[in-house]
Motif scaffolding. Structure first.
Motif, PDB file in Angstrom:
ATOM      1  N   ILE A 163       0.860  -1.186   0.000  1.00 34.68           N
ATOM      2  CA  ILE A 163       0.000   0.000   0.000  1.00 34.68           C
ATOM      3  C   ILE A 163       0.894   1.232   0.000  1.00 34.68           C
ATOM      4  O   ILE A 163       1.735   1.395   0.893  1.00 34.68           O
ATOM      5  N   LEU A 164       0.725   2.081  -1.001  1.00 30.69           N
ATOM      6  CA  LEU A 164       1.627   3.209  -1.226  1.00 30.69           C
ATOM      7  C   LEU A 164       0.851   4.514  -1.306  1.00 30.69           C
ATOM      8  O   LEU A 164      -0.100   4.627  -2.076  1.00 30.69           O
ATOM      9  N   ASP A 165       1.265   5.500  -0.516  1.00 30.56           N
ATOM     10  CA  ASP A 165       0.665   6.831  -0.562  1.00 30.56           C
ATOM     11  C   ASP A 165       1.687   7.776  -1.191  1.00 30.56           C
ATOM     12  O   ASP A 165       2.714   8.060  -0.584  1.00 30.56           O
ATOM     13  N   GLU A 166       1.417   8.229  -2.401  1.00 29.68           N
ATOM     14  CA  GLU A 166       2.336   9.080  -3.172  1.00 29.68           C
ATOM     15  C   GLU A 166       3.726   8.437  -3.261  1.00 29.68           C
ATOM     16  O   GLU A 166       4.707   8.961  -2.724  1.00 29.68           O
ATOM     17  N   PRO A 167       3.851   7.315  -3.957  1.00 25.93           N
ATOM     18  CA  PRO A 167       5.096   6.538  -3.934  1.00 25.93           C
ATOM     19  C   PRO A 167       6.271   7.148  -4.680  1.00 25.93           C
ATOM     20  O   PRO A 167       7.400   6.701  -4.490  1.00 25.93           O
ATOM     21  N   LEU A 168       6.043   8.146  -5.536  1.00 19.51           N
ATOM     22  CA  LEU A 168       7.133   8.653  -6.368  1.00 19.51           C
ATOM     23  C   LEU A 168       7.602  10.049  -5.961  1.00 19.51           C
ATOM     24  O   LEU A 168       8.334  10.694  -6.703  1.00 19.51           O
ATOM     25  N   THR A 169       7.209  10.497  -4.785  1.00 21.82           N
ATOM     26  CA  THR A 169       7.608  11.824  -4.320  1.00 21.82           C
ATOM     27  C   THR A 169       9.124  11.930  -4.208  1.00 21.82           C
ATOM     28  O   THR A 169       9.767  11.097  -3.568  1.00 21.82           O
ATOM     29  N   GLY A 170       9.695  12.941  -4.829  1.00 24.30           N
ATOM     30  CA  GLY A 170      11.127  13.207  -4.703  1.00 24.30           C
ATOM     31  C   GLY A 170      12.013  12.421  -5.642  1.00 24.30           C
ATOM     32  O   GLY A 170      13.242  12.590  -5.612  1.00 24.30           O
ATOM     33  N   LEU A 171      11.435  11.569  -6.487  1.00 20.66           N
ATOM     34  CA  LEU A 171      12.253  10.749  -7.379  1.00 20.66           C
ATOM     35  C   LEU A 171      12.515  11.458  -8.703  1.00 20.66           C
ATOM     36  O   LEU A 171      11.662  12.196  -9.209  1.00 20.66           O
ATOM     37  N   ASP A 172      13.699  11.208  -9.273  1.00 19.56           N
ATOM     38  CA  ASP A 172      14.020  11.750 -10.582  1.00 19.56           C
ATOM     39  C   ASP A 172      13.438  10.831 -11.661  1.00 19.56           C
ATOM     40  O   ASP A 172      12.912   9.750 -11.355  1.00 19.56           O
ATOM     41  N   PRO A 173      13.473  11.237 -12.937  1.00 14.50           N
ATOM     42  CA  PRO A 173      12.858  10.420 -13.993  1.00 14.50           C
ATOM     43  C   PRO A 173      13.362   8.980 -14.044  1.00 14.50           C
ATOM     44  O   PRO A 173      12.570   8.053 -14.251  1.00 14.50           O
ATOM     45  N   ARG A 174      14.653   8.773 -13.844  1.00 11.08           N
ATOM     46  CA  ARG A 174      15.182   7.403 -13.861  1.00 11.08           C
ATOM     47  C   ARG A 174      14.625   6.600 -12.683  1.00 11.08           C
ATOM     48  O   ARG A 174      14.251   5.437 -12.824  1.00 11.08           O
TER      49      ARG A 174
END
Length: 259
Positions: A163-174
């Motif tokens: 279960i993920l809440d906003e899983p891509l916060t702070g990640l770069d495109p790669r």
């Protein structure tokens, strides 16, 4: 590796979930289910009830009404059995500043009695681009690296549901591409994913099914194709088109099958 059986029961069941804060209903009579191997995205405006729903499912919030089950276990009546079956990565990361990346994995392995955990560390660190940070203290990591560390700790347990809440916060495109690939691989092996995100393009590209919430109510649930058909939109309509079409119809609810 898990085996997906088309007649397997849902691993997440939400039935008539309601959460009140005083007179305010944050979520009202919400029902849906997540099958093994499915990636389900929850979308909605700020205040729509996304995080409240995830916190209810994980047992952080007690429901005002309704039933929430993980792997058939009621989160209120059988909290230990239910919580053994999922991993939750919230939108706020709480790392231990004085532990290294590897020490975080070791702590999770001990806490959850993960078998043969140390043999899995190297592969996870490589997969999530943390290998060169394995001896770094959490206090020295960027927001994106902390997000990857949280995902590594979740994946280490090999739960039935992530279960993920906003899983891509702070990640770069790669990093975003790698995490999407990691989620897809695990879903193909039978892990169910339930994620909340404001990134409609991410949800559209990654998820098998979408739950659209508006003011605490379910406005639609199903595949994009099903929602397009029920909302009478053209076959090329994007999730953004669907979202605004569904939420701007005052009291219309697009009911779709849970499977």
């Amino acid at each position: 590796m898990q085996t997906i059986n088309p007649i397997d029961p849902p691993v997440v069941e939400v039935r008539n979930f309601t959460k009140h804060y005083g007179e305010f209903a944050a979520v009202r009579e919400l029902s849906f289910a997540v099958q093994p191997g499915k990636i389900v995205g929850i979308v909605g405006a700020n205040g729509a009830g996304k995080t409240t729903t995830l916190r209810g499912i994980t047992g952080i919030l007690r429901p005002s009404a309704g039933t929430l089950r993980i792997g058939g276990c009621d989160i209120e009546r059988e909290p230990v059995a239910a919580k053994q079956q999922f991993a939750y990565v919230s939108d706020t990361i709480h790392a231990y500043d004085l532990l290294t990346v590897t020490e975080h994995l070791h702590f999770v392995a001990l806490a959850y009695r993960v078998p043969r955990a140390e043999a899995k560390y190297a592969a996870l660190l490589e997969e999530l681009e943390l290998a060169d940070k394995k001896d770094e203290l959490a206090s020295k990591l960027s927001r994106g690296m902390l997000q990857k560390l949280s995902l590594a700790c979740a994946f280490l347990r090999e739960p039935r549901v992530v279960i993920l809440d906003e899983p891509l916060t702070g990640l770069d495109p790669r990093g975003i591409r790698n995490i999407k690939d990691s989620i897809r691989r695990r879903a193909a092996a039978g892990t169910a994913f339930l994620l909340s995100s404001h990134l409609l393009v991410l949800v559209e590209a990654l998820c098998d099914q979408v739950l659209i919430l508006h003011r605490g109510r379910k406005m639609a649930f199903g595949s994009l194709e099903e929602i397009r058909r029920r909302a009478t939109l053209h076959a090329d309509a994007s999730l953004e088109d669907l979202f605004f079409a569904v939420t701007e119809r005052d009291e219309t609810v697009v009911e779709l099958p849970a499977g």
